[in-house]
Design an enzyme around this catalytic site. Structure first.
Site, PDB file in Angstrom:
ATOM      1  N   HIS A  34       0.873  -1.188  -0.244  1.00 36.81           N
ATOM      2  CA  HIS A  34      -0.192  -0.011   0.185  1.00 36.81           C
ATOM      3  C   HIS A  34       0.469   1.029  -0.006  1.00 36.81           C
ATOM      4  CE1 HIS A  34      -3.675  -2.086   1.803  1.00 36.81           C
ATOM      5  NE2 HIS A  34      -3.365  -3.191   1.620  1.00 36.81           N
ATOM      6  N   TYR A  69      -1.716  -1.651   9.356  1.00 36.73           N
ATOM      7  CA  TYR A  69      -0.188  -1.887   8.125  1.00 36.73           C
ATOM      8  C   TYR A  69       0.369  -2.907   9.202  1.00 36.73           C
ATOM      9  CZ  TYR A  69      -2.257   1.147   5.358  1.00 36.73           C
ATOM     10  OH  TYR A  69      -2.749   2.149   4.090  1.00 36.73           O
ATOM     11  N   HIS A 110      -2.635  -3.277  -3.424  1.00 35.62           N
ATOM     12  CA  HIS A 110      -3.783  -3.302  -3.311  1.00 35.62           C
ATOM     13  C   HIS A 110      -4.464  -3.354  -4.350  1.00 35.62           C
ATOM     14  CE1 HIS A 110      -6.545  -1.156  -0.217  1.00 35.62           C
ATOM     15  NE2 HIS A 110      -7.633  -2.076  -0.896  1.00 35.62           N
ATOM     16  N   LYS A 140      -9.262   2.789  -6.538  1.00 35.57           N
ATOM     17  CA  LYS A 140      -8.471   3.490  -6.204  1.00 35.57           C
ATOM     18  C   LYS A 140      -6.084   2.754  -6.771  1.00 35.57           C
ATOM     19  CE  LYS A 140      -8.405   2.312  -1.546  1.00 35.57           C
ATOM     20  NZ  LYS A 140      -8.042   3.017  -0.086  1.00 35.57           N
ATOM     21  N   CYS A 190      -3.787   2.746  -4.841  1.00 40.35           N
ATOM     22  CA  CYS A 190      -2.889   2.384  -4.301  1.00 40.35           C
ATOM     23  C   CYS A 190      -2.191   1.231  -4.691  1.00 40.35           C
ATOM     24  CB  CYS A 190      -3.583   2.180  -2.552  1.00 40.35           C
ATOM     25  SG  CYS A 190      -2.674   1.043  -1.682  1.00 40.35           S
TER      26      CYS A 190
HETATM   27 ZN   LIG Z   1      -3.731   0.383   0.288  1.00 44.09          ZN
END
Ligand SMILES: [Zn+2]
Length: 146
Positions: free
Chosen positions: A10, A38, A114, A122, A124
């Site tokens: 990420h 995380y 991700h 998104k 990411c």
């Molecule tokens: Zn992410």
């Protein structure tokens, strides 16, 4: 031992010119989840922080937290706030070493970003992690995603 099928990369989605130190990440996640989502965080200087025990389920990828490790790098947005791979050379080196060492413990884990998970819209982490770490992937791709 928790079964780890995925190592998910990420970005913090913060601007590369605005520091987002590990203390800010922890405070932000503490408010959102009650813990840090995380497992690892890598700041722009390449420093690696373990922010959650690997054996504990994180909060970083909806539907995929139970069997994954989440790694986040500081950045992901350029000065204008646009989604960009803002990794510094130090972050790239640290990411590589961290993932390589995780693969010793979880040789069957598939590495991906991700945005490569189904249903994620998104960008990411703003690069294609499965390709960048192709040489570290297991011989047979994890079939969890198919
Ligand atoms: Zn992410």
């Amino acid at each position: 031992m928790r079964k780890i099928h995925l190592i998910i990369v990420h970005c913090s989605a913060t601007r590369c010119n605005k520091p987002f130190p590990v203390t800010s990440l922890i405070a932000c996640h503490q408010e959102r989840f009650g813990f840090t989502g995380y497992h690892y965080y890598i700041t722009r200087d390449g420093q690696v922080y373990q922010t959650r025990h690997e054996q504990l389920v994180g909060a970083h990828a909806k539907h995929y937290n139970e069997h994954s490790i989440g790694i986040c790098y500081e950045g992901g947005l350029n000065e204008k706030g646009e989604e960009t791979d803002t990794r510094t050379p130090e972050q790239k080196t640290s990411l590589w070493h961290l993932i390589r060492s995780l693969k010793v413990d979880y040789p069957d884990a598939y590495i991906l970003g991700h945005c490569e998970l189904p249903g994620v819209t998104k960008s990411c982490p703003c690069f294609i992690a499965s390709e960048e770490y192709a040489t570290l992937q297991p011989p047979r791709q994890n079939d969890l995603l198919i």
